[in-house]
Design an enzyme around this catalytic site. Structure first.
Site, short mmCIF file in Angstrom:
data_model
loop_
_atom_site.label_atom_id
_atom_site.label_comp_id
_atom_site.label_asym_id
_atom_site.label_seq_id
_atom_site.Cartn_x
_atom_site.Cartn_y
_atom_site.Cartn_z
N LEU A 154 -8.58 1.96 -1.81
CA LEU A 154 -9.99 2.06 -1.68
C LEU A 154 -10.13 3.35 -1.23
CD1 LEU A 154 -10.74 -1.44 0.02
CD2 LEU A 154 -11.05 -0.77 -2.55
N ALA A 155 -9.13 4.33 -0.71
CA ALA A 155 -9.49 5.53 0.03
C ALA A 155 -10.24 6.48 -1.15
CB ALA A 155 -8.29 6.11 0.31
N GLN A 156 -11.35 6.88 -0.61
CA GLN A 156 -12.17 7.70 -1.46
C GLN A 156 -11.81 9.22 -1.51
OE1 GLN A 156 -16.35 6.70 -0.92
NE2 GLN A 156 -16.01 4.66 -2.11
N HIS A 201 -17.04 3.28 10.24
CA HIS A 201 -17.36 4.43 9.45
C HIS A 201 -18.85 4.51 9.50
CE1 HIS A 201 -17.84 6.87 5.67
NE2 HIS A 201 -16.56 7.22 6.03
N SER A 209 -5.44 9.50 7.02
CA SER A 209 -4.87 8.26 7.12
C SER A 209 -3.69 8.12 5.82
CB SER A 209 -5.89 7.05 6.80
OG SER A 209 -6.63 7.47 5.62
N LEU A 210 -4.04 8.49 4.61
CA LEU A 210 -3.18 8.43 3.61
C LEU A 210 -1.72 9.42 3.87
CD1 LEU A 210 -5.20 8.91 0.52
CD2 LEU A 210 -3.85 6.82 1.23
N GLY A 221 0.84 -1.06 0.04
CA GLY A 221 0.09 -0.09 -0.13
C GLY A 221 0.78 1.44 0.12
N GLY A 225 -9.96 11.89 0.14
CA GLY A 225 -8.76 12.54 -0.17
C GLY A 225 -7.48 12.37 0.80
N GLU A 230 -14.36 17.69 4.96
CA GLU A 230 -15.04 16.55 5.58
C GLU A 230 -15.51 16.76 7.05
OE1 GLU A 230 -13.00 12.92 4.51
OE2 GLU A 230 -13.00 13.41 2.49
N ASP A 237 -1.88 -9.43 10.74
CA ASP A 237 -1.14 -10.64 11.03
C ASP A 237 0.29 -10.21 11.84
OD1 ASP A 237 -2.60 -12.20 9.37
OD2 ASP A 237 -1.13 -11.92 7.60
N ARG A 288 -9.83 8.69 14.52
CA ARG A 288 -9.17 9.40 13.27
C ARG A 288 -9.98 10.46 12.40
NH1 ARG A 288 -8.93 8.51 7.68
NH2 ARG A 288 -9.96 6.44 7.73
N HIS A 339 -14.20 0.16 9.69
CA HIS A 339 -13.38 1.00 8.60
C HIS A 339 -12.11 0.92 8.78
CE1 HIS A 339 -12.68 3.75 5.39
NE2 HIS A 339 -12.46 4.85 6.08
N ARG A 343 -16.65 10.94 12.97
CA ARG A 343 -17.13 9.78 12.60
C ARG A 343 -17.71 9.05 13.85
NH1 ARG A 343 -12.37 7.60 8.40
NH2 ARG A 343 -13.05 9.00 6.58
#
Length: 466
Positions: free
Chosen positions: A44-46, A252, A394-395, A13, A48, A137, A231, A389, A354, A293
């Site tokens: 999958l992050a939508q 989420h 996160s990104l 990732g 931004g 957001e 893991d 969060r 999420h 959230r």
């Protein structure tokens, strides 16, 4: 099968890829991923990726992050992430990542293929905040989120992956699962793994980076890929590696309700940031959609219990059609495939697991409690997110602390090479082994004993003469 590398990275990732891109090009790097290269949650992050909008934004960004995390965040980590954000965005643009621009910026200024080099800056003297469009957001006090339609994660991760694939010093193994780590004298020396054919692998490395994602695969309803089962947590428990906040799991508020099994489709928080509202069974609004959230999730669950329903409704009627089609094309088309036209009707949404804020404890350089073992991204817990969060952090967090891990490892390589030069300068290389060194010491010791003996005899003779 035994393999050797300077660094082994578990996960492909954004955390793993950015680590590889920031390690020296003359070091051999092995990367493994449990599935195929595109089956990481980074894709999958939508919504931004956050960026410090300007100097005046620091205090509000810091407070927004702390407040969302219930002030259980590590302040040092939050500060590092925010202050590093503009540099990280410049790096991404240099790698060819394209973000939505303000309408008055010509399209010709977008990143050009073939010029995607590390450190390349936008072809303009304007600051970033004057070039790019920003969205807002939930729990953000102002717009500070860069985006690429509603597939920002895919845009960033695919561009980083393309750059890593160009590196001749990196080998990538798909469908390969880490089963344990190699430990010698309490130090991590690599990993054990198994490929899709069941072949056992021993990958020895000077440094190991865990970038293996979260824990969504342990849940029945999650937005994560099912093979992401934490893991690294099980391996950490086995070897006594420090873990932190394992109960900090984010739900989420809005995923598309479905009775089908499998991963839940996320309805990005940025939809609510652009004006979408939540409605109960009577199509009446019941909550402030821009709250953090965890708060919105609790309100939805409370309303579902009150209404006796399995979902609530999300309405995009306040968002104009062009914005929906241009900013959220992926959401629009997926909902259409499920039988919902979001430009004309409400869609059913329900909370789902999420994100994991806890994980393997790391310091500000992404070092774990075991020497030569690092962890980045959702696998790690550096304290940025606290107990909850903030959207679109996160990104950024993954990228900032992946780069710091790579820098620390690089500094270690440089130090080792410097030490080698010092050893050679001291002419210690003439000792080819332990036996030679032992012989030399023995000779020097006997010479010193003989010298002391002669001095003593000389002293006795002088006393007698008196």
């Amino acid at each position: 099968m035994k393999m050797k590398a300077d660094a082994v990275i578990v996960g492909t990732g954004v955390g793993g890829l950015f680590s590889a891109l920031n390690l020296p090009r003359d070091k051999k790097i092995i990367m493994i991923t449990k599935s195929d290269l595109e089956s990481s949650d980074s894709f999958l992050a939508q919504g931004g990726i956050c960026m410090l909008h300007d100097e005046d934004d620091y205090d509000s960004y810091f407070e927004d992050t702390m407040k969302a995390g219930h002030y259980e965040n590590r302040k040092e980590s939050v500060d590092i992430m925010i202050r590093s954000s503009r540099e990280i965005i410049q790096d991404l643009i240099g790698y060819g990542v394209e973000f939505q621009k303000e309408s008055d910026v010509p399209e010709s200024e977008s990143a050009e293929e073939g010029n995607q080099e590390k450190g390349r800056k936008p072809e303009t003297d304007k600051p970033l905040e004057e070039i790019y469009a920003f969205t807002r957001e939930g729990a953000h006090s102002r717009p500070r989120i860069l985006f690429h339609e509603d597939v920002t994660g895919k845009e960033i991760t695919s561009k980083l992956l393309a750059q890593v694939k160009k590196l001749t010093n990196v080998e990538i193994y798909e469908y390969t699962t880490m089963t344990d780590i190699i430990v010698e004298d309490g130090v991590c020396r690599g990993i054990y793994a198994k490929d899709q054919n069941g072949q056992e692998l021993e990958i020895y490395a000077d440094n190991t980076i865990w970038a293996s994602g979260g824990i969504g695969g342990r849940y029945q309803h999650s937005t994560n890929f099912p093979h992401l089962t934490g893991d690294a947590l099980d391996i950490s428990e086995k070897h006594g590696i420090r873990l932190e906040h394992l109960d900090y799991v984010q739900i989420h508020p809005t995923t598309l309700y479905s009775t089908k099994p499998g991963r839940r489709f996320l309805i990005s928080e940025s939809v609510r940031g652009e004006g979408a509202i939540l409605l109960d069974k009577n199509k009446e609004r019941f909550v402030n959609e821009l709250l953090p959230r965890d708060v919105v999730t609790e309100e939805i669950r409370r309303q579902m219990k009150k209404d006796g329903t399995n979902h609530v409704w999300l309405s995009m009627e306040r968002i104009d059609k062009d914005t929906i089609l241009n900013h959220f094309p992926n959401i629009y088309h997926h909902c259409l495939e499920e039988g919902y036209d979001v430009t004309k009707e409400c869609i059913p949404v329900v909370p789902a697991q999420h994100y994991f804020m806890g994980g393997v404890w790391v310091d500000s350089d992404s070092k774990t409690s075991m020497d030569h073992l690092f962890a980045v991204g959702e696998t790690s817990c550096n304290g940025v997110h606290g107990a909850n969060r903030l959207a679109s952090n996160s990104l950024l967090e993954s990228l900032v602390f992946a780069k710091r891990a790579a820098k620390h490892i690089t500094d270690g390589f440089d130090m080792a090479e410097s030490c080698l030069e010092l050893v050679e300068a001291a002419a210690l290389q003439k000792y080819s082994g332990y036996d030679e060194l032992k012989k030399q010491y023995k000779t020097e010791i006997f010479e010193e004993i003989e010298r002391e003996k002669k001095l003593h005899e000389q002293y006795i003779n002088e006393v007698k003469c008196r």
